[in-house]
Motif scaffolding. Structure first.
Motif, PDB file in Angstrom:
ATOM      1  N   LEU A 236      49.942 -12.676   4.191  1.00 56.54           N
ATOM      2  CA  LEU A 236      48.838 -13.099   3.319  1.00 56.54           C
ATOM      3  C   LEU A 236      49.341 -13.384   1.906  1.00 56.54           C
ATOM      4  O   LEU A 236      48.899 -14.347   1.263  1.00 56.54           O
TER       5      LEU A 236
ATOM      6  N   ASP B 153      51.280 -16.721   1.993  1.00 57.48           N
ATOM      7  CA  ASP B 153      50.315 -17.816   2.149  1.00 57.48           C
ATOM      8  C   ASP B 153      49.610 -18.116   0.836  1.00 57.48           C
ATOM      9  O   ASP B 153      49.477 -19.278   0.422  1.00 57.48           O
ATOM     10  N   ASN B 154      49.157 -17.083   0.162  1.00 56.90           N
ATOM     11  CA  ASN B 154      48.397 -17.300  -1.076  1.00 56.90           C
ATOM     12  C   ASN B 154      49.282 -17.699  -2.242  1.00 56.90           C
ATOM     13  O   ASN B 154      48.805 -18.354  -3.170  1.00 56.90           O
TER      14      ASN B 154
ATOM     15  N   SER C 243      49.338 -21.377  -1.744  1.00 53.63           N
ATOM     16  CA  SER C 243      48.049 -21.965  -2.130  1.00 53.63           C
ATOM     17  C   SER C 243      47.881 -21.984  -3.639  1.00 53.63           C
ATOM     18  O   SER C 243      47.413 -22.969  -4.216  1.00 53.63           O
ATOM     19  N   GLY C 244      48.257 -20.879  -4.295  1.00 49.59           N
ATOM     20  CA  GLY C 244      48.166 -20.833  -5.747  1.00 49.59           C
ATOM     21  C   GLY C 244      49.091 -21.818  -6.420  1.00 49.59           C
ATOM     22  O   GLY C 244      48.823 -22.295  -7.527  1.00 49.59           O
TER      23      GLY C 244
ATOM     24  N   GLN D 166      42.398 -24.478   6.004  1.00 52.53           N
ATOM     25  CA  GLN D 166      41.934 -23.408   5.116  1.00 52.53           C
ATOM     26  C   GLN D 166      40.708 -22.719   5.694  1.00 52.53           C
ATOM     27  O   GLN D 166      40.623 -21.479   5.711  1.00 52.53           O
TER      28      GLN D 166
ATOM     29  N   TYR E 147      40.257 -18.829   6.792  1.00 50.16           N
ATOM     30  CA  TYR E 147      39.238 -17.923   6.268  1.00 50.16           C
ATOM     31  C   TYR E 147      38.315 -17.407   7.375  1.00 50.16           C
ATOM     32  O   TYR E 147      37.822 -16.279   7.302  1.00 50.16           O
TER      33      TYR E 147
ATOM     34  N   GLN F 129      40.486 -14.540   9.154  1.00 53.08           N
ATOM     35  CA  GLN F 129      41.201 -13.482   8.447  1.00 53.08           C
ATOM     36  C   GLN F 129      40.490 -12.130   8.528  1.00 53.08           C
ATOM     37  O   GLN F 129      41.146 -11.096   8.720  1.00 53.08           O
TER      38      GLN F 129
ATOM     39  N   ARG G 199      46.343 -10.800  -1.775  1.00 56.77           N
ATOM     40  CA  ARG G 199      46.026 -12.222  -1.870  1.00 56.77           C
ATOM     41  C   ARG G 199      45.825 -12.645  -3.324  1.00 56.77           C
ATOM     42  O   ARG G 199      46.268 -13.715  -3.740  1.00 56.77           O
ATOM     43  N   SER G 200      45.175 -11.801  -4.108  1.00 58.12           N
ATOM     44  CA  SER G 200      44.975 -12.117  -5.520  1.00 58.12           C
ATOM     45  C   SER G 200      46.309 -12.189  -6.259  1.00 58.12           C
ATOM     46  O   SER G 200      46.543 -13.107  -7.046  1.00 58.12           O
TER      47      SER G 200
ATOM     48  N   PHE H 159      48.199 -15.411  -5.130  1.00 58.57           N
ATOM     49  CA  PHE H 159      47.632 -16.631  -5.711  1.00 58.57           C
ATOM     50  C   PHE H 159      47.952 -16.716  -7.207  1.00 58.57           C
ATOM     51  O   PHE H 159      48.278 -17.793  -7.720  1.00 58.57           O
TER      52      PHE H 159
ATOM     53  N   THR I 107      43.113 -11.667 -12.594  1.00 59.54           N
ATOM     54  CA  THR I 107      44.065 -11.593 -11.490  1.00 59.54           C
ATOM     55  C   THR I 107      44.818 -10.273 -11.501  1.00 59.54           C
ATOM     56  O   THR I 107      44.983  -9.623 -10.466  1.00 59.54           O
TER      57      THR I 107
END
Length: 395
Positions: free
Chosen positions: A11, A14-15, A18-19, A105, A109, A112, A136-137, A140, A247
């Protein structure tokens, strides 16, 4: 434990990707593909709208073949979508790439929550959801910092790097899921008739009120820069600092937030989070009366209120949605729950656009939604399963 750690690593990777790419997606289409801003915006929006169709059938796949397989497919589809941006030569190519990326995406979601629950095993899922949200935060946020660095230090070529790294993160995450994550499902992988989520009114209400939570967070992400620049004429560095602060707090404070609210039922914690969102809206609206020299510190302090609301609401809503879903149809229910976030992402830009009418309208509207969630959650709580509202019983 190995599966839980591996899932968190996947995760996070992945993020990070994405970020790294999502903030630069529109910039890539404009600077590299060469589309005008209007066409680029339409192309990306069409892809996002197409992605809204995915949760309607993704939940059935989750119940049929399991969430891990669906999430692996989601990563592969996102990798293909991101790669397609490198090959896009015009409007049609960008639409196709956007559709694949958005569909991947939404598939991610929609699966998950089920995969996190399966890997966590028996017992309440509040902590596993909090840990996943923290990772995840953080991922990202680090990706966003890397994106800013690429633009500053590499320039236009950094956009190519961002896309290629994004593709690599999806591939690596899929590899980790397929080799190191072994979910322990609580129910057989079979479909036991139609899952009539739309007839389960308490669950639908939970989706609606969780959507109001998601609306607040999406409004914050895209509306705060508009408010700072257009409403307050604030410094250019301030929106980035505000988002970075949120964040950091949400990346580090998830488990702490659970501890501080451990004596509350899930509904009570979610209501407290919604109340804090309303306070945040009021505080930000009042920033127009704060002397300009103090506005940055004031808004950073207000962001801590938003962060506290996020930590109180976020993990509890996911855990409640998982616990309140019928075990034999959990995938379909949790996929439907995903619409709380997808619809909020569609509505948030329209709310931000109301700043052009009057600076106070969006704040009052979002605060009213938060207050509606406080009242509505109080009414729907008794209609949800008692063991879902409070894992230790019906407190």
């Amino acid at each position: 434990m190995r599966s839980r750690v591996a899932l968190l690593v996947a995760l996070g990777i992945d993020n990070f990707g994405s970020g790294l790419f999502l903030p630069l997606g529109l910039v890539f289409v404009i600077r590299v593909v060469g589309l005008p801003l209007a066409q680029a915006g339409v192309a990306v929006t069409l892809g996002a709208l197409a992605g809204l169709l995915v949760p309607a059938f993704a939940g059935r796949l989750v119940d049929l073949i399991g969430p891990r397989t669906v999430m692996i497919c989601a990563h592969v589809l996102q990798a293909a979508g991101a790669s397609a941006f490198l090959l896009a030569g015009g409007f049609t190519g960008v639409v196709g790439a956007s559709v694949m990326l958005a569909a991947g995406q939404q598939l991610f979601y929609s699966s998950q929550f089920s995969l996190i629950a399966d890997v966590a095993g028996e017992g309440p899922k509040d902590r596993p959801f909090a840990e996943a949200a923290m990772v995840r935060s953080a991922g990202f946020g680090l990706g966003g910092l890397a994106a800013a660095g690429l633009l500053v230090w590499v320039g236009r070529d950094g956009l190519y790097v961002a896309v290629m790294v994004d593709v690599a993160t999806f591939v690596v995450a899929a590899a980790i899921l397929s080799t190191l994550v072994t979910p322990t499902p609580r129910h057989p992988r079979r479909l036991s008739g139609p899952a009539r989520v739309w007839r389960n009114r308490p669950y639908l209400a939970l989706i609606v009120f969780s959507g109001l939570f998601a609306l607040t967070m999406d409004f914050f992400l895209i509306g705060m820069p508009v408010y700072v620049f257009n409403g307050l004429q604030g410094p250019r560095w301030l929106p980035g600092a505000i988002i970075a602060l949120l964040t950091v707090v949400t990346s580090l404070g998830g488990v702490v937030g659970l501890r501080l609210t451990r004596k509350l039922t899930r509904i009570a914690a979610m209501r407290a989070g919604s109340a804090l969102f309303a306070v945040w809206c009021l505080a930000c609206l009042l920033a127009v009366f704060v002397p300009k020299v103090f506005q940055p510190v004031y808004l950073l302090g207000a962001t801590l209120v938003l962060a506290a609301g996020d930590l109180a609401f976020g993990p509890r809503s996911g855990a409640l949605a998982e616990a309140a879903a019928p075990p034999e149809a959990r995938g379909r229910y949790l996929a439907a729950f995903q619409y709380a976030f997808t619809l909020a992402a569609v509505i948030a830009p329209a709310v931000v656009a109301l700043f052009s009418v009057a600076v106070w309208i969006p704040w009052v509207l979002v605060a009213a939604c938060a207050c509606a969630a406080v009242v509505g959650l109080g009414r729907v709580g008794p209609r949800l399963p008692a063991e879902a509202v409070s894992p230790t019983g019906g407190r």
